[in-house]
Structures are given as C-alpha cells and as structure tokens.
Design an enzyme around this catalytic site. Sequence first.
Site, mmCIF file in Angstrom:
data_model
loop_
_atom_site.group_PDB
_atom_site.id
_atom_site.type_symbol
_atom_site.label_atom_id
_atom_site.label_comp_id
_atom_site.label_asym_id
_atom_site.label_seq_id
_atom_site.Cartn_x
_atom_site.Cartn_y
_atom_site.Cartn_z
ATOM 1 C CG ASP A 8 -0.369 0.093 2.625
ATOM 2 O OD1 ASP A 8 0.912 0.387 3.119
ATOM 3 O OD2 ASP A 8 -1.230 0.592 3.203
ATOM 4 C CB CYS A 65 1.140 -2.449 4.971
ATOM 5 S SG CYS A 65 0.788 -2.699 6.350
ATOM 6 C CB THR A 67 2.380 -1.640 11.359
ATOM 7 O OG1 THR A 67 1.604 -1.826 10.278
ATOM 8 C CG2 THR A 67 2.584 -0.087 11.483
ATOM 9 C CG HIS A 98 10.991 -23.691 12.939
ATOM 10 N ND1 HIS A 98 10.461 -24.015 14.309
ATOM 11 C CD2 HIS A 98 12.407 -24.764 12.787
ATOM 12 C CE1 HIS A 98 12.372 -24.502 14.834
ATOM 13 N NE2 HIS A 98 12.602 -24.786 13.776
ATOM 14 C CG HIS A 133 9.693 -27.901 11.850
ATOM 15 N ND1 HIS A 133 9.196 -27.464 13.158
ATOM 16 C CD2 HIS A 133 10.562 -28.071 11.965
ATOM 17 C CE1 HIS A 133 10.022 -27.375 13.866
ATOM 18 N NE2 HIS A 133 10.862 -27.258 13.268
HETATM 19 C C1 RB5 Z 1 -2.177 3.121 6.220
HETATM 20 O O1 RB5 Z 1 -1.967 4.039 6.371
HETATM 21 C C2 RB5 Z 1 -0.886 2.357 6.649
HETATM 22 O O2 RB5 Z 1 -3.023 1.788 8.288
HETATM 23 C C3 RB5 Z 1 -1.415 0.603 6.953
HETATM 24 O O3 RB5 Z 1 -0.082 0.934 5.721
HETATM 25 C C4 RB5 Z 1 -0.709 -0.895 7.618
HETATM 26 O O4 RB5 Z 1 0.330 -0.105 8.497
HETATM 27 C C5 RB5 Z 1 -2.052 -1.451 8.144
HETATM 28 O O5 RB5 Z 1 -1.668 -2.315 8.768
#
Ligand code: RB5
Length: 143
Positions: A8, A65, A67, A98, A133
């Site tokens: 994203d 993304c 995080t 694993h 595993h």
């Molecule tokens: C986008 O602002 C953010 O929420 C997305 O990139 C991600 O971190 C979601 O888990």
Amino acid sequence: MKIALAADHGGFELKEKVKAYLQDKDHDVLDLGCNTDESVDYPSYGKACGEAVASGEAERGIVICGTGIGISIAANKVKGIRCALCTSLFMAEMSRKHNDSNILSLGGRILEHDFALNIVEVWLSTEFEGGRHQRRVDLLDSM
Ligand code: RB5
C-alpha cells in the site's frame, strides 16, 4: 524465482527498493502495485499477492504496508498462504525453517530500508526444514 510484490502507500517506497534488489539478483518480479504513494487500501493488495502465490502464478510473495500488520492479515485470509511478518533476521530465518512461510510481510515505516533488504535476503535463502514441522504446516493448511 518468481516473486509477487504488493504494497500500500505506506510500503510503496520500500517496495520499489525491494523490487530493484530482487531484479538485481535476477529474480522474476510480479509487481502487483501500488504504483504511487497515494492512499490505497492494504486489504486489496494483500489479497492480490496471496492469490498470486496460492494459484502458483508466483512461487513466493512479499507484501509491505506501514507496519506490515494489516497487509499480512489480508494475505493470510487466502487459503494456502502462510504470511510471516518479520522484523528481525531471526524471525525471517525461523519463518522459513519452521513455518515454510510463502509470503514475507515487512513494515515500510518501521524498518530501516537497508536492513529490510537483509531480511529479504535471509528469507529467500533459507529452506524449510520439513520433518516434525511438516505436520504442523499441514495442520495450518487444513484450517
Ligand atoms: C496506512 O495508513 C496504514 O494503516 C497501513 O499502511 C498499515 O500500517 C496497516 O496495517
């Protein structure tokens, strides 16, 4: 190896770096977007990467993304996907040994980008250990 990539807007910048890194290593990259830093919805991109790997169109996938959390949740909704969110080299190694992870998830806003490429390197070069595993991975796949 054919590798599907999806991100994203929070992962776009790192996706471009991962793409260049993979192409430099002669991997065949299937870039599923996004293609700018304009806001998009991570579930659509995680799903697209999951489907590319589950269908066999790509052997492995990498999703990114902000995080790495949301897009990994989305990818894991696709049957057959074992997407691992990794923030360390050890996690990348263990997710292959694993868990036989077939998609790697990264956080573009939490990882130093050169370090993220080290995670990619470890993840791509580590084999699944099988053995005890395998039964657990089979249990995951039967869910
Ligand atoms: C986008 O602002 C953010 O929420 C997305 O990139 C991600 O971190 C979601 O888990």
